[in-house]
Write an enzyme that holds these catalytic residues in place. Sequence first.
Site, PDB file in Angstrom:
ATOM      1  CE  LYS A 117      38.083  68.035  27.425  1.00 41.66           C
ATOM      2  NZ  LYS A 117      39.376  67.166  27.485  1.00 41.66           N
TER       3      LYS A 117
HETATM    4  C1  LIG Z   1      34.972  63.770  30.838  1.00 42.30           C
HETATM    5  C2  LIG Z   1      34.905  65.087  31.125  1.00 42.30           C
HETATM    6  N1  LIG Z   1      34.628  65.951  32.052  1.00 42.30           N
HETATM    7  C3  LIG Z   1      35.128  67.181  32.467  1.00 42.30           C
HETATM    8  C4  LIG Z   1      36.557  67.926  32.293  1.00 42.30           C
HETATM    9  C5  LIG Z   1      36.708  69.220  32.718  1.00 42.30           C
HETATM   10  O1  LIG Z   1      37.135  70.016  31.340  1.00 42.30           O
HETATM   11  P1  LIG Z   1      36.929  70.740  32.091  1.00 42.30           P
HETATM   12  O2  LIG Z   1      39.008  71.481  32.743  1.00 42.30           O
HETATM   13  O3  LIG Z   1      36.919  72.547  30.927  1.00 42.30           O
HETATM   14  O4  LIG Z   1      36.931  71.687  32.818  1.00 42.30           O
HETATM   15  C6  LIG Z   1      37.364  66.741  31.488  1.00 42.30           C
HETATM   16  C7  LIG Z   1      38.163  67.357  31.115  1.00 42.30           C
HETATM   17  O5  LIG Z   1      39.243  67.021  30.648  1.00 42.30           O
HETATM   18  C8  LIG Z   1      36.859  65.640  30.994  1.00 42.30           C
HETATM   19  O6  LIG Z   1      36.970  64.729  30.351  1.00 42.30           O
END
Ligand SMILES: Cc1ncc(COP(=O)(O)O)c(C=O)c1O
Length: 400
Positions: free
Chosen positions: A199
């Site tokens: 990210k």
């Molecule tokens: C659009 C979206 N929502 C939620 C997430 C979940 O993030 P995390 O891995 O921090 O839980 C991601 C992860 O890549 C994502 O791309």
Amino acid sequence: MTALPSQHTPLSAVPTRAEYLPFCRPALGEEEISEVVDTLRSNWITTGPKTKRFEADFAAYLGSPGALALNSCTAALHTALATLGVGPGDEVITTPITFAASANVIEHVGARPVLVDVEPDTLNIDPAAIEAAITPRTKAILPVHFAGHPAELDVIWEIAARKGLEVVEDAAHALPAKFKGRLIGSGRNPVAFSFYATKNLTTAEGGMLTGEPEFLARARIRSLHGMSGDAWRRYGRGGSWRYDVLCPGFKYNMTDIQAALGLWQLRKLARLQQRRREVVAAYQRAFADHPALEIPVERQTVEHAWHLYVLRLRLDALDIGRDQFIEELATRNIGTSVHFIPIHIHPYYRDKYGYVPDDFPAAHGSFCRMLSLPLHPLLSDQDVADVIEAVLDVVRTHRR
Ligand SMILES: Cc1ncc(COP(=O)(O)O)c(C=O)c1O
């Protein structure tokens, strides 16, 4: 520059570069490393003073009323829905062009994810389709700011206000992004950010929930076993061992080791974003107006966070499909990815809700021809030139 091939080149074409260029690398420096070491030496490694400081700095950066640091964006979305009381019998409207987490959390609280199609240009949830999908069971709308381009929040808010719905934003990609001059996450509704390794800001794994302080106070309790006091307050000087369990909460807290990374990443964010924008500008210049390529848009009303650079192929101009295009780039030592395999074609959702691919033609049609190019602040000018050359070389080789 590679010479133009006169005929189709076999898959083992001369690599554009000697070294493989990975799709992504975290932009961590010595400051982050020292801060982590400082945390390890401090004897306080879980949620503590650095997490508190990261929450305060993050809220100040966005102008959020409050911020709650958690161990992922998934945790932030789940905590938000549970704290809002979304549960069995409820429906939450979201998009198929997202990572599984956005829909999975709706399942986790026992509600039904109702998917609706996306706008063909931004690939964000289509507000007209939201309106058409609302039923008496609809409790919330969960828009995802895909790739870092904010969804049409004004229209979504107008619908939500008229129908009495909650809006929980998935801003995993949208740090920092603006809709009509306002930073995503600066409002009073729940907004979830991701600090996963790829990210724009990373803590390896991590997330943040922004929103209204009273809501976040309840979310904080729910995110940590439903306990009335956290470990920092229990084990710190003058702390008490007593606590009450107020609800069957989760175990979603961020550690000070993660926060140590976040504190420095946040300070560097403006500079990191500047490099992302330079890379995007080079891609846009190289691929604009190309008959075989469709470049991503940035609407006048937004400031894109450029988490992802999603290129779409015009397949009628090529003699190969997306999958082979990706293989051709890999042969040229360029790593890519695909964001995302739409939710409705994953077996769990397909079988549970009886979806077929064309239920969401804009989403599925784009999925079949999309790929994400490397986009991160550590790309050198030569890396960017190599990606551009490799893409154009594949296109030249495979023009119809
Ligand atoms: C659009 C979206 N929502 C939620 C997430 C979940 O993030 P995390 O891995 O921090 O839980 C991601 C992860 O890549 C994502 O791309």
